[in-house]
Design a protein around this motif. Structure first.
Motif, PDB file in Angstrom:
ATOM      1  N   ASP A   1       0.821  -1.208   0.000  1.00  0.00           N
ATOM      2  CA  ASP A   1       0.000   0.000   0.000  1.00  0.00           C
ATOM      3  C   ASP A   1       0.851   1.251   0.000  1.00  0.00           C
ATOM      4  N   TYR A   2       0.427   2.231  -0.749  1.00  0.00           N
ATOM      5  CA  TYR A   2       1.049   3.547  -0.758  1.00  0.00           C
ATOM      6  C   TYR A   2      -0.002   4.540  -0.309  1.00  0.00           C
ATOM      7  N   ASP A   3       0.379   5.518   0.441  1.00  0.00           N
ATOM      8  CA  ASP A   3      -0.549   6.547   0.892  1.00  0.00           C
ATOM      9  C   ASP A   3      -0.636   7.615  -0.181  1.00  0.00           C
ATOM     10  N   ASP A   4      -1.740   7.577  -0.942  1.00  0.00           N
ATOM     11  CA  ASP A   4      -1.860   8.535  -2.043  1.00  0.00           C
ATOM     12  C   ASP A   4      -2.655   9.764  -1.643  1.00  0.00           C
ATOM     13  N   ASP A   5      -3.134   9.831  -0.401  1.00  0.00           N
ATOM     14  CA  ASP A   5      -3.903  10.999   0.010  1.00  0.00           C
ATOM     15  C   ASP A   5      -3.073  12.264  -0.012  1.00  0.00           C
ATOM     16  N   GLU A   6      -1.808  12.170   0.400  1.00  0.00           N
ATOM     17  CA  GLU A   6      -0.949  13.340   0.421  1.00  0.00           C
ATOM     18  C   GLU A   6      -0.515  13.758  -0.972  1.00  0.00           C
ATOM     19  N   LEU A   7      -0.438  12.800  -1.904  1.00  0.00           N
ATOM     20  CA  LEU A   7       0.033  13.104  -3.240  1.00  0.00           C
ATOM     21  C   LEU A   7      -0.986  13.899  -4.060  1.00  0.00           C
ATOM     22  N   LEU A   8      -2.259  13.700  -3.794  1.00  0.00           N
ATOM     23  CA  LEU A   8      -3.305  14.335  -4.585  1.00  0.00           C
ATOM     24  C   LEU A   8      -3.961  15.446  -3.771  1.00  0.00           C
ATOM     25  N   LYS A   9      -3.232  16.499  -3.563  1.00  0.00           N
ATOM     26  CA  LYS A   9      -3.705  17.597  -2.745  1.00  0.00           C
ATOM     27  C   LYS A   9      -3.805  18.858  -3.602  1.00  0.00           C
ATOM     28  N   ILE A  10      -4.957  19.494  -3.582  1.00  0.00           N
ATOM     29  CA  ILE A  10      -5.143  20.740  -4.320  1.00  0.00           C
ATOM     30  C   ILE A  10      -4.500  21.855  -3.515  1.00  0.00           C
ATOM     31  N   ASP A  11      -3.562  22.529  -4.140  1.00  0.00           N
ATOM     32  CA  ASP A  11      -2.802  23.574  -3.463  1.00  0.00           C
ATOM     33  C   ASP A  11      -3.445  24.944  -3.620  1.00  0.00           C
ATOM     34  N   ARG A  12      -4.160  25.120  -4.726  1.00  0.00           N
ATOM     35  CA  ARG A  12      -4.720  26.433  -5.024  1.00  0.00           C
ATOM     36  C   ARG A  12      -6.012  26.247  -5.800  1.00  0.00           C
ATOM     37  N   LYS A  13      -6.961  27.129  -5.559  1.00  0.00           N
ATOM     38  CA  LYS A  13      -8.237  27.054  -6.244  1.00  0.00           C
ATOM     39  C   LYS A  13      -8.561  28.430  -6.823  1.00  0.00           C
ATOM     40  N   LYS A  14      -8.996  28.443  -8.078  1.00  0.00           N
ATOM     41  CA  LYS A  14      -9.371  29.695  -8.730  1.00  0.00           C
ATOM     42  C   LYS A  14     -10.783  29.574  -9.255  1.00  0.00           C
ATOM     43  N   GLN A  15     -11.475  30.688  -9.255  1.00  0.00           N
ATOM     44  CA  GLN A  15     -12.792  30.765  -9.870  1.00  0.00           C
ATOM     45  C   GLN A  15     -12.805  31.971 -10.793  1.00  0.00           C
ATOM     46  N   PHE A  16     -13.474  31.829 -11.917  1.00  0.00           N
ATOM     47  CA  PHE A  16     -13.562  32.943 -12.848  1.00  0.00           C
ATOM     48  C   PHE A  16     -14.805  32.794 -13.703  1.00  0.00           C
ATOM     49  N   ALA A  17     -15.284  33.900 -14.192  1.00  0.00           N
ATOM     50  CA  ALA A  17     -16.453  33.896 -15.069  1.00  0.00           C
ATOM     51  C   ALA A  17     -16.024  33.440 -16.458  1.00  0.00           C
ATOM     52  N   ILE A  18     -16.848  32.611 -17.066  1.00  0.00           N
ATOM     53  CA  ILE A  18     -16.561  32.126 -18.418  1.00  0.00           C
ATOM     54  C   ILE A  18     -17.492  32.840 -19.372  1.00  0.00           C
ATOM     55  N   LYS A  19     -16.911  33.641 -20.264  1.00  0.00           N
ATOM     56  CA  LYS A  19     -17.755  34.351 -21.223  1.00  0.00           C
ATOM     57  C   LYS A  19     -17.669  33.663 -22.588  1.00  0.00           C
ATOM     58  N   PRO A  20     -18.732  33.723 -23.359  1.00  0.00           N
ATOM     59  CA  PRO A  20     -18.718  33.115 -24.693  1.00  0.00           C
ATOM     60  C   PRO A  20     -17.731  33.832 -25.610  1.00  0.00           C
ATOM     61  N   MET A  21     -16.970  33.044 -26.368  1.00  0.00           N
ATOM     62  CA  MET A  21     -16.036  33.597 -27.351  1.00  0.00           C
ATOM     63  C   MET A  21     -15.704  32.524 -28.379  1.00  0.00           C
ATOM     64  N   ASP A  22     -15.043  32.931 -29.449  1.00  0.00           N
ATOM     65  CA  ASP A  22     -14.603  31.951 -30.444  1.00  0.00           C
ATOM     66  C   ASP A  22     -13.181  31.501 -30.104  1.00  0.00           C
ATOM     67  N   VAL A  23     -12.706  30.499 -30.816  1.00  0.00           N
ATOM     68  CA  VAL A  23     -11.416  29.886 -30.493  1.00  0.00           C
ATOM     69  C   VAL A  23     -10.259  30.868 -30.674  1.00  0.00           C
ATOM     70  N   GLU A  24     -10.340  31.739 -31.677  1.00  0.00           N
ATOM     71  CA  GLU A  24      -9.271  32.709 -31.904  1.00  0.00           C
ATOM     72  C   GLU A  24      -9.149  33.684 -30.733  1.00  0.00           C
TER      73      GLU A  24
END
Length: 177
Positions: free
Chosen positions: A111-134
């Motif tokens: 067994d390996y302890d994978d709980d420590e390996l998969l830790k979110i260090d930072r979280k961002k939120q932002f508004a997504i506006k409609p646009m084209d790929v360019e």
């Protein structure tokens, strides 16, 4: 493991094939004999590239690395795969219990302890506006990131544009279904 070694712009000599298989034997302790392994060796100008892909049960382990000497980068590509295996072992094991193309029993016993390996260090939120790929590519370049999440103006789906290693761009689109 079952090996499939291919070459693109390079002749896969017996010596090169043996070197790849010899290094890949390090992964034998993780997988059973039926696990397929695809290795793509390629050369682009002065750059040697090795891609190792191990597909099983809808999951893909993949390691890619480039360098000036094909023999020298084989170890690095195998190390990438090995780190992925150890890091995600418990999560992969839960998904693939009892499947014939799976991990070796000896490896599964540790067994390996994978709980420590998969830790979110930072979280961002932002508004997504409609646009084209360019516009999304332009926004990505303006903020200096290598990817950009946006809502496509036509489909209204959330897409991702990203900058590839070779300087071109990629697009990730969801498939509704």
């Amino acid at each position: 493991m079952k090996y499939n070694i291919l070459g693109k712009n390079i002749e896969v000599t017996k010596g090169l094939e043996n070197a790849v298989i010899d290094k890949l034997h390090k992964l034998d302790k993780y997988f059973n004999d039926q696990t397929p392994v695809q290795v793509m060796l390629s050369v682009e100008k002065q750059r040697h590239i090795i891609e190792i892909t191990i597909p099983f049960n809808g999951q893909i382990l993949r390691g890619e690395i480039d360098g000036k000497d094909m023999y020298a980068i084989i170890d690095d590509a195998v190390a990438i795969i090995e780190r992925q295996i150890v890091r995600f072992k418990n999560k992969l094991r839960r998904r693939h219990r009892g499947n014939p193309v799976s991990f070796a029993e000896d490896f599964m016993g540790v067994d390996y302890d994978d709980d420590e390996l998969l830790k979110i260090d930072r979280k961002k939120q932002f508004a997504i506006k409609p646009m084209d790929v360019e516009e999304a590519i332009m926004q990505m370049e303006l903020v200096g990131h290598t990817f950009f999440v946006y809502r496509d103006a036509q489909s209204e789906e959330v897409n991702v544009v990203y900058k590839r290693k070779n300087g071109t761009y990629g697009l990730i689109e969801p498939i509704v279904g």
